[in-house]
Enzyme design. Structure first.
Site, PDB file in Angstrom:
ATOM      1  CE1 TYR A 172      -4.055   2.010   0.612  1.00  0.00           C
ATOM      2  CE2 TYR A 172      -2.709   3.161   2.234  1.00  0.00           C
ATOM      3  CZ  TYR A 172      -3.863   3.086   1.464  1.00  0.00           C
ATOM      4  OH  TYR A 172      -4.807   4.079   1.548  1.00  0.00           O
ATOM      5  CE  LYS A 176      -4.050   4.339  -2.057  1.00  0.00           C
ATOM      6  NZ  LYS A 176      -5.157   4.891  -2.862  1.00  0.00           N
TER       7      LYS A 176
END
Length: 279
Positions: A172, A176
């Site tokens: 993640y 991101k």
């Protein structure tokens, strides 16, 4: 409800014309949480909205609510944004229904839980497609009609984890961070077309995944799930509480509007002071 979970979600009568009436927006992950709140915030300003998500039933409910409550056109497009064919179909349906789009909010995403050494390639690839390639593919599909319509806005929903990583979700964090850089590069590429691209980095936002995790952590406990989340917010953020999806959505709606016309190629942290560096 714990004191740290208080929200400020009242929407007073508008005193600023955001100049969005009649525009068309595409919102991914629009059936729940932040995406649904953004879709509602845009519809409140008179924007016609095409929402996509995997849950067709919930998506249809959202579209019906937007039509009935705000009197706008609302299109529900069940789609998996990791599937290029689904994204092509989304672009085609938006062009058929509205003739193109003015606003794109790439919101679909989900947290992860792994270590770098143990996570298989397939998990990396899935979240790369979800958080990065979906934004690339939708830009390729929708920017041409934005140009024809005289410009537009693209907002990418990243995370504070792009700058301040959490140890349990390296995939993640990495994807991101890549979405943030993609936003900057795309902003430079399409600025001459009067298309503004920006990236939003939320902190703690009380969505269903947070609530589900809190219920699991407090099962059979003396603590309530609300108190569990309040303790996290009080420990991590100077503001001492989670944001509501609606609070974050208000910022998205402003960035979509011509009132934010000088906002271009930037990353905005909406995190209650959680970020521990000056940026």
């Amino acid at each position: 409800m714990g004191e740290g979970l208080r929200f400020f979600t009242k929407h007073p009568d508008s005193i600023m014309d955001l100049q969005l009436d009649g525009q068309v927006a595409v919102v991914t992950g629009g059936s729940t949480g932040i995406g649904r709140a953004v879709a509602e915030g845009l519809a409140r300003e008179g924007v016609h909205v095409a929402c996509c998500a995997r849950d067709a039933d919930r998506l249809s409910e959202v579209a019906a609510h937007l039509r009935d409550t705000h009197g706008v056109e609302a299109l529900a497009v069940p789609a998996d944004v990791t599937d290029p064919d689904d994204l092509s179909r989304l672009v085609q349906e938006v062009e058929h229904a509205f003739g193109g789009t003015d606003l794109l909010v790439n919101n679909a995403g989900v947290g992860t839980d792994e270590t770098i050494l143990d996570a298989p390639d397939e998990k990396w690839q899935y979240h790369w497609d979800l958080h990065v390639m979906a934004a690339v593919r939708l830009a390729r599909g929708l920017v041409p009609t934005m140009r024809e319509r005289g410009g537009g806005v693209i907002l990418n929903n990243a995370s504070i984890c792009a700058r301040q990583p959490l140890d349990h979700e390296p995939i993640y964090n990495v994807t991101k961070a890549a979405l943030s850089m993609l936003s900057k590069c795309l902003a430079n590429e399409v600025a001459d077309d009067d298309i503004r691209v920006n990236c939003v980095h939320p902190g703690l936002v009380q969505t269903e995944p947070w609530e589900e995790a809190a219920r699991a952590e407090t099962a059979g406990d003396d603590r309530s799930w609300e108190d569990y989340l309040s303790a996290i917010a009080e420990e991590e953020t100077p503001i001492g509480r989670f944001a509501s999806p609606e609070e974050l959505a208000d910022f998205f709606v402003f960035l979509c509007s011509p009132r934010a016309s000088y906002c271009l190629g930037s990353s905005y942290y909406v995190d209650g002071g959680w970020l521990n560096v000056v940026t």
